[in-house]
Design an enzyme around this catalytic site. Structure first.
Site, short mmCIF file in Angstrom:
data_model
loop_
_atom_site.label_atom_id
_atom_site.label_comp_id
_atom_site.label_asym_id
_atom_site.label_seq_id
_atom_site.Cartn_x
_atom_site.Cartn_y
_atom_site.Cartn_z
N SER A 113 -9.14 2.05 2.78
CA SER A 113 -8.05 2.76 1.85
C SER A 113 -7.13 1.93 1.16
CB SER A 113 -7.56 3.73 2.61
OG SER A 113 -6.70 3.23 3.80
N SER B 102 -9.82 -0.60 6.75
CA SER B 102 -9.28 -0.52 5.48
C SER B 102 -8.54 -1.52 4.81
CB SER B 102 -8.17 0.82 5.73
OG SER B 102 -8.95 2.03 5.73
N LYS C 36 0.95 -1.06 0.03
CA LYS C 36 -0.07 -0.05 0.03
C LYS C 36 0.92 1.32 0.06
CE LYS C 36 -3.68 1.93 2.69
NZ LYS C 36 -4.71 1.69 4.28
#
EC number: 3.5.1.4
Length: 561
Positions: free
Chosen positions: A207, A231, A132
């Site tokens: 996210s 997330s 990420k």
């Protein structure tokens, strides 16, 4: 004069496109009206049959065995995943950073090491792992979805990235996040929106939405995300993959860049996302084997606990008692999610375990309190992060809205230290209440123990239309409590079965909104997943019990065929 952030974004997008070799790009990218692009990597023509064979392996441990025996070289495996990641990006816009040359050079070194020494570097030897875009990789940009952060090159690796290198892994891409990483969908003014590969009119979640889409398209088998309020888990269930949110002191966070740094009550946890449940276990063992508590003071000195994985504190796993959350009292789950819960209950009881109903205790209060703690300083924090007059998005809708959002608008305030202490004190008391609530279930289980784990939705819905994913309490309550939680796929939406029910007595206005949003035809075929929750720092037990549930579900499916 063009604002500087716009020119930085344009330059970044050009560099990102240029970093993908032209021969790895397809002349036949699916048109916008083609919603399902799960078949595109194979249809793109950029991967050989051998590379498709490699990237079609969903089992992380099988890939590692083939790498360890040199049946497949690290170079060919890395090349295959780089190519498939490039294809996934063309279909879903899931990447924010590629460093293929750096990864391939690392792969060559690993192949040489294995060839000359006859042994692997570590338990993840030769495995490409995606990250990420919050984790620092030395010499690579970290932008966290901000156009104005272009040029922010990391000076050193995040602790978990260093641990991955020590374990023999090969980082090769970073994946897209929402601007500020404070949304459960994925869109920003830098590289744009990441869409769901099963239906591009729907969100990939957030996210860690870039990770979810990339792994779903087999451009990665194992990635690293973060989870502050869902997330990791929301993108995982929306994309039909596995994910683990550990307790936040279990894995290293140092070198992970993002918002709300310094807020220490309800913190983000680092965790893995994978195409296989075994991948989550292998990741945890590998990272904990590097003793990350010696590099990050926030990590508890707790090695992988094989006894906990063997469920020594849970009757050895022979007769477990699970509790199911059917409804949290705020938003009733959509029909496919409720069907998944019934499937899980039937499979578990058939396997010889017990299931009772879980009574949610003040779930709405936990989520309100978490929000209040974040809002105590979020306005100043987020406003300080955007540079060069880059506007802040207030939501993830198709029409970009830069009016003050949840974390910067009227509800956000600059709390005093005393006001924040009061919120944290209240959270501490609520956590004790929940611990007592869990312990009291010992009178219902029939095992002599309290409930072993809780099974519940990870979202009230499957993947929503863009901008509509606004209810996260099915995940964020467990962040407030700092409980370990894993998510796993169960089934897919069947519009003929998961029909829209008659209106019910709505719990709240948002419950009514979710009821009205439900359209089974629009989400037909989408992945449906669930969540298994255990105690704080019980990651091993959570993974083991998730395996029991997944095995029971698979056996149930096979029995019906």
């Amino acid at each position: 004069m063009t604002e500087k952030w716009k020119s930085l974004a344009a330059e970044k997008r050009q560099r990102l496109a240029g970093a993908i070799p032209r021969e790895w790009t397809s002349a036949s990218i699916p048109p916008p009206e083609q919603l399902d692009v799960t078949g595109f990597p194979k249809q793109s023509g950029s991967l050989s049959s051998r590379e498709l064979e490699i990237t079609d392996v969903a089992d992380v441990d099988l890939l590692l065995r083939k790498l360890a025996t040199a049946e497949w070289s690290a170079v060919e495996v890395t090349t295959a995943f780089c190519k498939r990641a490039a294809a996934a990006h063309q279909a879903t816009n899931c990447l924010s950073e590629v460093f293929f040359e750096k990864a391939l050079a690392r792969a060559e070194d690993l192949d040489g090491y294995l060839r000359t020494r006859g042994e692997v570097v570590g338990p993840l030897h030769g495995l490409p792992i995606s990250l990420k875009d919050m984790f620092n990789v030395k010499g690579v940009e970290t932008t966290v979805g901000y156009a104005s952060w272009v040029g922010n090159y990391a000076q050193e690796d995040a602790v978990i990235v260093a641990a991955l290198y020590e374990a023999g892994a090969i980082p090769y891409v970073k994946t897209n996040v929402p601007q500020s990483a404070m949304f459960v969908e994925t869109h920003n003014l830098l590289v744009g929106r990441t869409v769901n590969p099963c239906n591009r009119s729907l969100t990939s979640g957030g996210s860690s939405g870039g990770e979810g889409a990339l792994i779903a398209l087999k451009g990665s088998v194992l990635g690293v995300g973060t989870d502050l309020g869902g997330s990791i888990r929301i993108p995982a269930v929306y994309n039909g993959i596995y994910g683990l949110k550990p307790s936040y002191h279990r894995l290293p966070f140092h070198g992970c860049i993002g918002p709300l740094e310094g807020q220490d009550c309800v913190r983000a946890a680092v965790g893995p996302m994978s195409s296989s449940l075994g991948g989550l276990t292998t990741f945890m063992k590998a990272i904990l084997n590097t003793q990350p508590w010696l590099k990050d003071p926030s990590v508890v000195p707790m090695s992988w606990n094989e006894n906990l994985y063997a469920l020594d504190g849970h009757g050895g796993g022979r007769r477990l008692c699970f509790a199911i959350v059917w409804d949290d009292g705020m938003v009733k789950p959509h029909p496919p999610v409720r069907r998944a819960l019934r499937m899980a209950k039937d499979a578990i009881t058939t396997a010889g375990h017990k299931v009772i109903d879980w009574q949610p205790l003040h779930h709405h209060d936990y989520n309100k309190l978490s929000s209040a703690i974040w809002l105590a300083g979020s306005r100043r924090d987020l406003l300080s992060l955007a540079k060069h007059d880059e506007p802040l998005l207030s939501n993830m809708g198709l029409e970009e809205d830069t009016s003050p959002g949840f974390f910067t608008g009227g509800r956000a305030k600059d709390a005093t230290a005393y006001e924040l202490w009061q919120l944290q004190s209240k959270m501490s008391k609520l956590r004790k209440e929940y611990l007592d609530h869990w312990q009291e279930t010992a009178s219902q289980t029939g095992t002599g123990r309290p409930v072993d784990a809780i099974i519940c939705p990870a979202s009230a819905s499957v993947a929503t239309p863009h901008g509509k994913n606004v209810y996260t309490s099915y995940t964020s309550v467990w962040n407030a409590l700092d409980y370990a939680a894993a998510v796993f796929p169960v089934t897919k939406v069947d519009a003929a079965v998961d029909t829209k029910p008659a209106p019910h007595a709505f719990h709240s206005s948002i419950d009514k909104t979710y009821y009205e949003m439900y359209d089974p035809e629009a989400i037909n075929g989408m992945p449906v997943g669930l969540q298994l929750v255990g105690r704080s720092l019980e990651e091993e037990a959570v993974l083991a019990m998730t395996q029991i549930v997944v095995d029971a579900l698979r056996k149930g499916v096979h029995a019906r065929l």
